[in-house]
Scaffold this motif. Sequence first.
Motif, short mmCIF file in Angstrom:
data_model
loop_
_atom_site.label_atom_id
_atom_site.label_comp_id
_atom_site.label_asym_id
_atom_site.label_seq_id
_atom_site.Cartn_x
_atom_site.Cartn_y
_atom_site.Cartn_z
N GLY A 1 0.82 -1.21 0.00
CA GLY A 1 0.00 0.00 0.00
C GLY A 1 0.85 1.25 0.00
O GLY A 1 0.57 2.20 -0.74
N PHE A 2 1.86 1.26 0.83
CA PHE A 2 2.77 2.42 0.86
C PHE A 2 3.41 2.63 -0.50
O PHE A 2 3.47 3.77 -1.01
N ALA A 3 3.88 1.54 -1.14
CA ALA A 3 4.59 1.65 -2.41
C ALA A 3 3.68 2.19 -3.50
O ALA A 3 4.08 3.07 -4.28
N MET A 4 2.44 1.71 -3.57
CA MET A 4 1.58 2.15 -4.69
C MET A 4 1.13 3.60 -4.54
O MET A 4 1.10 4.35 -5.51
N VAL A 5 0.82 4.01 -3.32
CA VAL A 5 0.40 5.41 -3.13
C VAL A 5 1.58 6.34 -3.34
O VAL A 5 1.45 7.42 -3.94
N TRP A 6 2.76 5.95 -2.86
CA TRP A 6 3.94 6.77 -3.08
C TRP A 6 4.24 6.89 -4.57
O TRP A 6 4.58 7.98 -5.07
N ALA A 7 4.12 5.79 -5.32
CA ALA A 7 4.39 5.81 -6.76
C ALA A 7 3.39 6.70 -7.49
O ALA A 7 3.76 7.44 -8.41
N TYR A 8 2.14 6.65 -7.09
CA TYR A 8 1.13 7.52 -7.72
C TYR A 8 1.46 8.99 -7.47
O TYR A 8 1.34 9.83 -8.36
N GLN A 9 1.86 9.31 -6.24
CA GLN A 9 2.19 10.70 -5.93
C GLN A 9 3.44 11.16 -6.67
O GLN A 9 3.52 12.30 -7.12
N LYS A 10 4.41 10.27 -6.81
CA LYS A 10 5.69 10.63 -7.41
C LYS A 10 5.63 10.68 -8.92
O LYS A 10 6.15 11.60 -9.56
N PHE A 11 4.97 9.69 -9.53
CA PHE A 11 5.00 9.55 -10.98
C PHE A 11 3.62 9.58 -11.65
O PHE A 11 3.53 9.75 -12.86
N GLY A 12 2.56 9.38 -10.86
CA GLY A 12 1.23 9.26 -11.47
C GLY A 12 0.62 10.56 -11.93
O GLY A 12 -0.14 10.60 -12.88
N LYS A 13 0.94 11.65 -11.23
CA LYS A 13 0.37 12.97 -11.53
C LYS A 13 -1.15 12.87 -11.60
O LYS A 13 -1.78 12.43 -10.67
N GLY A 14 -1.77 13.26 -12.72
CA GLY A 14 -3.22 13.28 -12.80
C GLY A 14 -3.87 11.91 -12.79
O GLY A 14 -5.08 11.81 -12.63
N ALA A 15 -3.08 10.83 -12.94
CA ALA A 15 -3.65 9.48 -13.00
C ALA A 15 -4.35 9.10 -11.71
O ALA A 15 -5.21 8.21 -11.70
N GLU A 16 -4.00 9.75 -10.60
CA GLU A 16 -4.58 9.39 -9.31
C GLU A 16 -6.06 9.73 -9.24
O GLU A 16 -6.78 9.21 -8.40
N GLY A 17 -6.55 10.58 -10.15
CA GLY A 17 -7.96 10.94 -10.15
C GLY A 17 -8.88 9.79 -10.44
O GLY A 17 -10.05 9.81 -10.05
N GLY A 18 -8.40 8.76 -11.16
CA GLY A 18 -9.18 7.56 -11.40
C GLY A 18 -10.47 7.80 -12.14
O GLY A 18 -10.56 8.61 -13.06
N ASN A 19 -11.52 7.07 -11.73
CA ASN A 19 -12.82 7.17 -12.39
C ASN A 19 -13.37 8.59 -12.35
O ASN A 19 -14.00 9.06 -13.30
N ASN A 20 -13.15 9.29 -11.23
CA ASN A 20 -13.68 10.65 -11.11
C ASN A 20 -13.03 11.58 -12.12
O ASN A 20 -13.70 12.49 -12.65
N LEU A 21 -11.75 11.37 -12.43
CA LEU A 21 -11.09 12.20 -13.43
C LEU A 21 -11.73 11.99 -14.80
O LEU A 21 -11.95 12.95 -15.55
N ILE A 22 -12.04 10.74 -15.15
CA ILE A 22 -12.67 10.46 -16.44
C ILE A 22 -14.03 11.13 -16.53
O ILE A 22 -14.38 11.75 -17.54
N VAL A 23 -14.82 11.00 -15.47
CA VAL A 23 -16.15 11.63 -15.46
C VAL A 23 -16.02 13.15 -15.58
O VAL A 23 -16.76 13.80 -16.32
N GLU A 24 -15.05 13.74 -14.86
CA GLU A 24 -14.84 15.19 -14.94
C GLU A 24 -14.45 15.62 -16.35
O GLU A 24 -14.89 16.66 -16.84
N GLN A 25 -13.60 14.83 -17.02
CA GLN A 25 -13.16 15.18 -18.36
C GLN A 25 -14.30 15.07 -19.37
O GLN A 25 -14.30 15.76 -20.39
N ILE A 26 -15.27 14.21 -19.11
CA ILE A 26 -16.44 14.14 -20.00
C ILE A 26 -17.34 15.34 -19.77
O ILE A 26 -17.86 15.93 -20.71
N HIS A 27 -17.51 15.72 -18.52
CA HIS A 27 -18.35 16.89 -18.22
C HIS A 27 -17.69 18.18 -18.71
O HIS A 27 -18.34 19.04 -19.31
N GLU A 28 -16.39 18.33 -18.46
CA GLU A 28 -15.67 19.55 -18.81
C GLU A 28 -14.33 19.18 -19.42
O GLU A 28 -13.33 19.05 -18.70
N PRO A 29 -14.28 18.96 -20.73
CA PRO A 29 -13.01 18.58 -21.37
C PRO A 29 -11.92 19.60 -21.08
O PRO A 29 -12.11 20.80 -21.21
N GLY A 30 -10.77 19.08 -20.65
CA GLY A 30 -9.66 19.98 -20.33
C GLY A 30 -8.35 19.33 -20.69
O GLY A 30 -8.02 19.15 -21.85
#
Length: 605
Positions: free
Chosen positions: A63-92
């Motif tokens: 758990g520590f490794a995956m969250v640390w990796a997301y913070q270090k290298f994932g950038k916007g990828a951590e948004g997950g499903n909510n990021l996809i829904v937001e991009q459909i509502h408001e393309p950015g």
Amino acid sequence: MLTSAFFGLRLQQTRSLAKWILVVVPMAVAVGSLVALFLWSLDKATEFRFDFPWLIYLMPVAGFAMVWAYQKFGKGAEGGNNLIVEQIHEPGGGVPLRMAPFVLVTTILTHLVGGSAGREGTAVQLGGSIASAIGRMVRLSPADMRILLMAGIAAGFGAVFGTPIAGAIFALEVLTIGKMQYEALLPALLGAIVADWTCHAWGIGHTQYAITYLSGAVRTTGFNLDVVLLFKVTLAGVAFGLAAHLFAELSHLASSAYKAILPYAPLRPVLAGAILISLVYLLGTREYLGLGVWSPNPDDTTILSFFRPDHVDYWGWAWKALFTIITLSAGFKGGEVTPLFFIGAGLGSALAGVLGAPIDLFAALGFVAVFAGATNTPLACLIMGIELFGAEHAVYLAVACFVAYLCSGHSSIYLSQRVGVPKTTTAKGIPADISVRHMRDINAQALGDYVGKVRLRSLGTTTNLNERPIIVTQHKLHSSEIGMVRIYMKPREKTSGKGGWLGSKPLYRELVMQAKSAGIMNAVAHHTHFGYSNSGKLQDEGFEIPNPDLTMCVELIASRDQLEEFCRTHGALLRNKVIVYKHLEQWDVVHHDVAAEEALKVPAP
């Protein structure tokens, strides 16, 4: 003239269909192949965990490794499903391609060490990231990118569960409560069918479910309806909706609690892992770890076991909910849907025992109805029920899903989901198109105000509030000069040059980030719904598709000197933009104890 218009419209529709076939089919093949790889890897990881039980002790480390990796290298990828829904509502900025490998690897790691999670979130994120990458590659417009993202959701969902029709409807229904996004109907269906076919072509199968109730009966009416049984289904639907609401709200509360206790995100799954391992030893079972679909031990509680009349477990659904909330709220990756299947099937089985109803039928009803309530997608869940269990009990499935949808309230496991049409006519105070996240914030503020009033009343020493003792304290206002700049632009405007994996950044995001770096006190971006700019034509927000030509503005608040320096520094970004400056006063409210001041006064001679 009419003939020309008719054939012109047909030609335009044919071109549009050909375009979507050329774009969606390769996307769906890629998504279906990745989902096949994901499902195969998931089974291997689950088998490996059963073969080596000591792997659960690595849960805090993983758990520590995956969250640390997301913070270090994932950038916007951590948004997950909510990021996809937001991009459909408001393309950015789009959905980053790195989301696909990140979520694939981390979800498998979650299941390898025993985290209680699902697979739908991973499949949807695979679909969204691949769709976004292909859309950028062929340079789709924001409106077309929105449709392709919905097709990506449909492809991932349809392939991972083997329910392509439900996957297509889910992609259209999940974005906005009470509204369907029909403009993406054919692309979503095409993407779901092709992705599901591709997944099967790789030799990946899905779990088969069956309802034996009335399986050999001769039909006397269209659906063999039983009025008493229908009443019991309605009661169960209420329970399914309340369970869905409770799961969603407790998930969000647990996430907030983790953040309050441990501000450093990588430590949250460490705490969650320790709690889960403790629960395993407290309960003396590992049944509620992992996916919960199958187990090498036939006596273990699984989703399939709830369909058996000889299996009795009245509280397994509640334990699974607790394990899942602890896991996902801390930052472990996966999805909520398969655990919701487990929770729903378990609750349905328990209710069947209490109500004297068919166990396998009620397990199937809970399987889809709790999911319907937690995601506000009753039509998709009805169709999923028909695809998984057959149309024999379609009326019971419909009643359970629709009642659960109504009783779950305006909550959701997806905070970016918006409220398009309230579920009841009495819910008139809900603003149009408000997100679930924003609505929860408003409700929390209202609750806090109410609690504050109750506390004030409890401070009174007499029954009449007007007779309460007056506390001699006041507040003073200190004012200072400050300024505000509004910069007007269109939401689709980009910065020049390359922006890494995401391509060029939206201009409004870049300005806000630069303002943060420059030490500007406040910087926010405002979207508009109706208006015009620079004496241009009136623009209105589209009913289903956001209008990329609507004006938006970035608002900066700081001292005038800071604002002038910012505009000079970023002149290349602000060239030809309408910039408006306004003088403001900033007020600071400070506590002022009148009694203390009076006591310090020296009496006049």
